[in-house]
Design an enzyme around this catalytic site. Structure first.
Site, short mmCIF file in Angstrom:
data_model
loop_
_atom_site.label_atom_id
_atom_site.label_comp_id
_atom_site.label_asym_id
_atom_site.label_seq_id
_atom_site.Cartn_x
_atom_site.Cartn_y
_atom_site.Cartn_z
N ASP A 1 0.87 -1.18 0.00
CA ASP A 1 0.00 0.00 0.00
C ASP A 1 0.90 1.23 0.00
O ASP A 1 1.62 1.47 0.97
CB ASP A 1 -0.89 -0.03 1.24
CG ASP A 1 -1.98 1.04 1.21
OD1 ASP A 1 -2.01 1.83 0.24
OD2 ASP A 1 -2.78 1.09 2.15
N ASP B 1 -2.68 2.46 -6.07
CA ASP B 1 -1.63 2.48 -5.06
C ASP B 1 -1.53 1.24 -4.19
O ASP B 1 -0.78 1.24 -3.21
CB ASP B 1 -1.81 3.70 -4.16
CG ASP B 1 -3.18 3.72 -3.48
OD1 ASP B 1 -4.07 2.99 -3.92
OD2 ASP B 1 -3.34 4.48 -2.51
N GLU B 2 -2.24 0.17 -4.53
CA GLU B 2 -2.11 -1.03 -3.71
C GLU B 2 -2.43 -2.29 -4.50
O GLU B 2 -3.11 -2.25 -5.53
CB GLU B 2 -2.99 -0.95 -2.47
CG GLU B 2 -4.47 -0.90 -2.74
CD GLU B 2 -5.29 -0.92 -1.46
OE1 GLU B 2 -5.07 -1.83 -0.62
OE2 GLU B 2 -6.15 -0.03 -1.30
#
Length: 351
Positions: free
Chosen positions: A9, A99-100
């Site tokens: 993350d 983003d993850e």
């Protein structure tokens, strides 16, 4: 050997990209967004600022707050660089957002001296390539990897090796740590004396199902014990069902918004049932009178078509929406769909 799953993350992704590109912004409270906060830096979060909050409210909390426009093209490019790096490690990747994502590293982890070494090497390589930090969790399934990545944010890592290890760490935590337990469900649990994770252990699976239904009861039983059999798989095609309405007269009150998204939900849910799909992601779209727009989504713990659970997820996303000067468009979507008659439930765990 059991599965080994990694969840990464990126830390305050949009804000961190802006800080990296302008060193003068370092350690200053800032948010990315125009009328609505998309991402808040960690310096801004100290003031209670969070995503989906209006920038006007954020400025009231922090008068010297910096508000930066959202550069989606730049963030998408950065995300693509991260994806390119990740896919050099393994092709067993499931991206959750810019983003993850999850990586199944079961087949490659033995090439490294330890899981700790792999986590550190992964984080170091991401930073070398992008100049950005990330938090990493390693577990024996997706659930434990996700919870582990939240333990030492920002720029940290944590590892769960077994259900026993997981339960020892999670038993005294607030029930809200369990994915799928939202703020509307918490009061329901508290009425039954469930405040911490360990309070679930006094109930059998059948008792939990009887009290909270099959989906919620099973989720509480298995997730509190660190049991999750969902595979990590890269989506080749996203199938979605959605509806949206545009209004000649903008919505001005919370009551109007609730009325409209309830109607749109009903239409969307009807299509979901008619097409015999289960839904894994609930999404909303809002466009304001000034034509600025925001989207929000929530990944569910497992594919479902439970009307109450889907509506509660939709309502939770909508609760964060600011009315501002008027809303001219409301949309709801169900995505990452699978056919109900071909989906085999993954709740046959052993413990």
């Amino acid at each position: 050997m059991g599965r080994v799953i990694l969840h990464y993350d990126m830390d305050a992704f949009f804000a961190s990209v802006e800080i990296r590109d302008n060193k003068k912004l370092k350690n200053k409270p800032l948010v990315v967004g125009e009328s609505i906060v998309t991402t808040a830096s960690y310096s801004a979060r100290k003031y209670g600022i969070h995503s989906a909050m209006s920038t006007a409210e954020a400025k009231r909390l922090c008068p010297n707050l910096l508000v930066l426009p959202c550069n989606k093209e730049k963030y998408a490019l950065e995300s693509a660089r991260i994806h390119s790096l990740v896919e050099k490690i393994t092709d067993k990747v499931e991206y959750i957002a810019f983003d993850e994502g999850f990586l199944d590293i079961t087949e490659i982890i033995e090439n490294y001296s330890s899981k700790e070494y792999f986590a550190q090497k992964f984080k170091k390589r991401i930073f070398e390539i992008t100049g950005l930090t990330c938090s990493v969790g390693i577990g024996y399934n997706k659930l434990t990897a996700k919870i582990a990545s939240d333990y030492n944010k920002p720029d940290g890592f944590y590892i769960f090796n077994s259900p026993k290890d997981f339960m020892e760490h999670i038993r005294d935590k607030n029930i809200k740590i369990i994915p799928g337990v939202g703020k509307k469900f918490i009061p329901v649990l508290e009425k039954k004396g469930i405040f911490k994770v360990e309070d679930i252990y006094k109930f059998s699976l059948q008792e939990l199902i009887s009290l909270f239904g099959v989906s919620r009861g099973s989720l509480l039983y298995y997730y509190s014990r660190g049991l999750d059999d969902r595979p990590v798989k890269k989506e080749r095609k996203t199938v979605s069902i959605g509806n949206e309405n545009t209004y000649r007269n903008s919505l001005q009150t919370e009551e109007e918004l609730i009325r409209e998204y309830t109607n749109i939900f009903e239409k969307t849910y009807k299509r979901l049932k008619e097409k015999n799909f289960l839904c894994s992601v609930v999404g909303i779209k809002i466009k304001y009178k000034d034509f600025t727009s925001i989207t929000r989504s929530k990944q569910l713990s497992f594919p479902m078509d439970n009307k109450n659970d889907l509506f509660e997820t939709t309502a939770a996303l909508m609760e964060k929406i600011q009315i501002k000067d008027g809303i001219r468009l409301v949309g709801i979507s169900f995505s990452h769909l699978v056919k109900k008659d071909t989906f085999k439930t993954q709740l046959s765990f052993k413990f």
